[in-house]
Design an enzyme around this catalytic site. Structure first.
Site, short mmCIF file in Angstrom:
data_model
loop_
_atom_site.label_atom_id
_atom_site.label_comp_id
_atom_site.label_asym_id
_atom_site.label_seq_id
_atom_site.Cartn_x
_atom_site.Cartn_y
_atom_site.Cartn_z
N HIS A 185 0.73 -1.00 -0.18
CA HIS A 185 -0.01 -0.02 0.20
C HIS A 185 0.57 1.36 -0.13
O HIS A 185 2.11 1.10 0.28
CB HIS A 185 -0.71 0.23 1.05
CG HIS A 185 -2.29 -0.89 1.09
ND1 HIS A 185 -2.48 -2.46 1.11
CD2 HIS A 185 -3.29 -0.75 0.53
CE1 HIS A 185 -2.90 -3.04 1.56
NE2 HIS A 185 -4.49 -1.69 0.93
N LYS A 193 -0.88 4.30 4.86
CA LYS A 193 -1.54 3.00 5.08
C LYS A 193 -1.29 3.17 6.50
O LYS A 193 0.19 3.15 6.74
CB LYS A 193 -1.68 2.12 4.16
CG LYS A 193 -1.97 1.48 4.55
CD LYS A 193 -3.53 1.48 4.87
CE LYS A 193 -4.45 -0.42 4.66
NZ LYS A 193 -6.08 0.31 4.49
N THR A 234 -7.54 -5.53 4.41
CA THR A 234 -7.41 -6.16 2.74
C THR A 234 -6.77 -7.48 2.85
O THR A 234 -6.68 -8.85 2.60
CB THR A 234 -7.93 -5.82 1.62
OG1 THR A 234 -8.47 -4.31 1.83
CG2 THR A 234 -8.32 -6.84 0.53
#
Length: 238
Positions: free
Chosen positions: A135, A139, A146
């Site tokens: 990511h 983040k 996820t």
């Protein structure tokens, strides 16, 4: 729909653009600078709240919505130790709560396929399964929501694994989730089945946040008139 945005970062702004393009109204935008304004909104002036914030604030935001008659769609991660409390609040207040760690239709198809592949691969012990998620640098939670959902889909079939572990490939009794943070990465999730002779991979790579925003707005419309706790499997009939 009259939509209240709780969280006005990258995802909040993308959701705003998507909602306005579809003819919806944004009645308010709450971020860290104006959290006190949340008390101005109830089910009488708001059809739904879409909540994408931080682990430390998500449960309080969801609780406010559920106790003030506002259906709430949340994509915040890192707070799921309080998920059962949110479900209880929803039931006590006859509320509507939609939660997903990822609102992309493509990602949820990936979840579905991941569960199927894991149910087959667990029979072949020569393959070691692992997860890699990448990511953007902003983040905050590791691993991603996820990534955790992906792990849970695998663990449902891999009864010999004792849960998941973050960034510890040497722990062979658990499913390793490797987390990487790089500039300008929307979201990448790869499940790898590796053996001495070959490698099998199943992955999803997001090219933009539009897919996430589209799913969140879709969920906000879908939850209208419903009561209870729902997720993407319910909406997509998976």
């Amino acid at each position: 729909m009259k939509i209240l945005l709780i969280g006005y970062g990258k995802m909040g702004k993308t959701i705003e653009q998507m909602a306005l393009a579809q003819g919806h109204e944004i009645v308010g935008k709450i971020d860290h600078s104006n959290t006190a304004e949340l008390k101005e909104y109830t089910g009488q002036n708001t059809d739904v709240a879409i909540e994408f914030t931080h682990p430390e604030s998500a449960f309080a935001n969801i609780s406010y919505c559920l106790t003030h008659g506002i259906p709430v769609v949340s994509g915040s991660t890192g707070w799921l130790d309080q998920f059962e409390d949110a479900k209880k609040l929803c039931a006590e207040n006859n509320g509507a709560f939609f939660y997903a760690s990822n609102y992309s239709v493509g990602v949820n198809l990936f979840f579905h396929f991941n569960e199927f592949v894991a149910s087959k691969m667990q029979e072949y012990k020569a393959y070691q399964v692992s997860i890699r998620e990448v990511h953007h640098l902003q983040k905050v939670d590791k691993p991603s929501g996820t990534g955790i959902t992906t792990a849970e889909g695998i663990l449902a079939s891999y009864k010999d694994l004792e849960g998941w572990v973050s960034d510890n490939p040497e722990e062979k009794t658990k499913l390793n989730i490797a987390s990487e943070r790089e500039p300008d990465v929307v979201g990448t999730h790869i499940v790898t089945y590796n053996s001495d002779v070959d490698t099998i991979e199943l992955g999803h790579i997001a090219h933009s946040r539009a897919g996430f925003a589209e799913g969140a707005v879709m969920a906000a419309a879908w939850i209208q008139g419903r009561q209870g706790v729902y997720g993407m499997k319910d909406m997509l009939n998976l």
